[in-house]
Design a protein around this motif. Structure first.
Motif, short mmCIF file in Angstrom:
data_model
loop_
_atom_site.label_atom_id
_atom_site.label_comp_id
_atom_site.label_asym_id
_atom_site.label_seq_id
_atom_site.Cartn_x
_atom_site.Cartn_y
_atom_site.Cartn_z
N GLY A 172 -39.09 11.62 -39.69
CA GLY A 172 -39.55 10.96 -38.47
C GLY A 172 -38.41 10.88 -37.45
N ALA A 222 -43.68 16.52 -40.20
CA ALA A 222 -43.16 15.47 -39.32
C ALA A 222 -43.89 15.53 -37.99
N ALA A 256 -43.17 8.03 -34.32
CA ALA A 256 -42.78 9.20 -35.10
C ALA A 256 -42.86 8.88 -36.58
N GLY A 257 -43.09 9.91 -37.37
CA GLY A 257 -43.15 9.72 -38.82
C GLY A 257 -43.39 11.03 -39.53
#
Lengths: 400, 400
Positions: A172, A222, A256-257
């Motif tokens: 992320g 991602a 994000a991740g």
């Protein structure tokens, strides 16, 4: 000599231990067996990841601990190849004739599950066109809701789960780094998100591809993006993407991740397109102050509601309640949101192994939204902030 | 003079007509109102797209046709800005104190919904950590399941819905074209999928960006990929991605699409890495024969099961039943799978406006899977094959 192969996954023995924990609860309640339909629960107890459809699937366990999957023909080899289970029964197809639930009834009966049943739902949910009977009607028995016990179990992460979440944080982080790098005036939300997502995923696979499995029905690598939280729209906390073009002065809220063997982390940052004006700076600083307040309040034994109360006190002391929109955080794991919650109505004490997002936010009409989210594990003596992306305004100001 | 602005969306008047249809059903059943928790149903009746979380949301309509949304504070502006509704009520946060469902009870009571209720679920489902009471307990009234009526309504697409699905087909087509172009020996599934998805999305936004909205919680543009159906793994029809490297001789099964204002299409193709061997060619030709058999059987008035029977006859005539794994297709719309199904157990007659995937498949252990999927609308006098990607082996053979 034993050679251990590098792996990023949950072990078979951990799945078995999870099942035993559930079995102790269910037999303690006097149930003759357990039936679970939820794909995340099935992944949690068996390691079998699948795409839920109109075709019913179930994880079944009887009071002797025999573990079975119930799947359509379509998923048979997939189930047999991947699951940590004793038995796979299958039906031909949905809707078919007889209805698949008639075959589930046979499976349950043959496993001795004829008394009360602990289940997550009273029948397979009516998703994606599925229609079918209630489990209680089908079996002529009592079906008790065991979700609360399962949720309590899933809330405490093992060392292996924490390691997967730490791995998720790394990927992320790179996705967010690229998102920040490629965000510029005149570019659009979707192209920047796609580029960052694409390149971060390639880097991730270059690094850990041979031992990586997303185990996620919805993502394969991602990712980073904005979900439409750009400029004045950033005041809408759960917006959807709308392909907005970045403009000078915009307040941006990111996310994000990366799913790692099913496990998620959360990283969100507030960024400003160009030097913040005084009001943007004031709100940004308060948002960081709110997040610090939550982090400082978190330790084992403190209740979720106490953490949230500390945050609300900061809101009130600084006359910010008019910008409040949501509680301070949620737990995270196989699902991107889980309970307990850092909320005034949740009195669960923080316990080692719980993993929370910490993300109080300020939402100001006409100016924008201000929220960082970090992923934080509760430890024996405090907390571990698992995410390590910069939180300060200088680092999060974009050149224009 | 009236100026109509170019738009790719469902109109407000169509949402109102959908609500009126549901209202006629619910009042005909004697219900005092309708409560829907499912995010796809809420999108269908109101145009409000959102990410479902642990925070309960509902669409409420009383017997006078008053339309309301019930949302958390977090979603208030988002709901007010986007929905085609008369009233938005909100609660503070979940879990909070009092529980949000207590406020839903107040909303229902104030709207005169005190008798029996038609609902999609007896309470908000326990997803992502949510816990709460049944609607029937909360209101002390009968809650009847109205899903079957809603599903029947959603199964017949309007002209506007068909136009959105046709638009989806175009952008799925470009994503698939790029996926085929970039798939080569030594590349990996994930990098090829990401590149095709990224570039197709950029092209789509370059073409229709100013009037595009995905209205989808899980995707923001066109996409194409393999879900792990590569080489021998292609024999597992609903596999998950596993970042496999392409090898000469692989049988590949693809998937491509794009959400357009929430609506989906489906395009899947079988491709071969290098010249097909005799057995691959034989199986590919039979797969196309199976799909042609289904297409030729489809017309208004014919039942879903009859279409599937025609396909099964082809399987049997050609000694292929050992390679059968699933029915011939499903409907599609706001969800990637919907009912009715081209299945032996589904006797629904095909009607104009239904949109099916047509995708009988052959799955051969040690060799691979063979499946094309096309998106097909039922018309007044036959069918419209909405997808137009080549189906022949020459076009789908990749250079090695």
């Amino acid at each position: 000599m034993t050679i251990h192969q590098a792996a990023i996954k949950i072990s078979d023995s951990e799945h078995r231990a999870r099942c035993e924990h559930l079995l102790r609860y269910a037999t303690g309640e006097g149930h003759s067996g357990v039936v679970l339909f939820d794909n995340y629960y099935i992944l949690y107890y068996t390691g079998f990841a699948f795409v839920p459809t109109e075709r019913p699937m179930a994880f079944v366990m009887n009071s002797s601990g025999e573990r079975a999957l119930f799947v359509p023909r379509l998923e048979l080899e997939h189930a047999q190849a991947k699951a940590t289970i004793d038995r796979v029964d299958h039906y031909v197809e949905y809707p078919d004739n007889p209805h698949p639930m008639e075959l589930l009834k046979k499976q349950l009966t043959s496993m001795g599950i004829t008394g009360s049943i602990g289940a997550d739902e009273d029948g397979y949910p009516w998703i994606l066109g599925y229609r079918g009977p209630r489990l209680s009607e089908l079996m002529g028995t009592i079906v008790a809701n065991v979700r609360a016990s399962i949720e309590d179990q899933m809330a405490i992460k093992s060392e292996a789960e924490l390691a997967l979440i730490r791995e998720s944080v790394k990927w992320g982080h790179i996705a967010h780094t690229l998102l920040q790098r490629y965000t510029m005036v005149g570019a659009t939300e979707t192209e920047v998100s796609a580029r960052a997502t694409n390149e971060a995923t390639r880097s991730m696979l270059d690094a850990i591809g041979p031992i990586y499995s997303p185990q996620s029905p919805f993502s394969e690598g991602a990712s980073a993006g904005y979900r439409g939280q750009i400029g004045r729209n950033s005041a809408i906390p759960h917006s959807l993407s709308a392909n907005i073009t970045f403009q000078p002065g915009d307040v941006l809220v990111t996310g994000a991740g990366a799913p790692i063997w099913g496990y998620n982390s959360e990283l969100e940052r507030t960024m400003i397109m160009g030097a913040a004006n005084d009001e943007q700076k004031r709100l940004f600083d308060h948002m960081v102050g709110l997040q610090n307040t939550a982090l400082e309040a978190m330790r084992p034994g403190v209740s979720c509601s106490d953490v949230n109360s500390a945050v609300l006190s900061y809101f009130e002391r600084n006359d910010l309640m008019k910008y409040w929109k949501h509680h301070s955080g949620h737990t995270i794991g196989l699902r991107y949101h889980e309970g307990p919650f850092l909320d005034s109505g949740d009195h669960t004490p923080l316990q080692p192994g719980m993993v929370f997002t910490v993300e109080p936010g300020l939402y100001v009409p006409g100016i924008g939204g201000f929220r960082h989210s970090d992923t934080v594990a509760v430890t024996e003596d405090g907390i571990e902030v698992m995410t390590y992306y910069p939180r300060d305004l200088v680092s999060l100001t974009l050149p224009v």
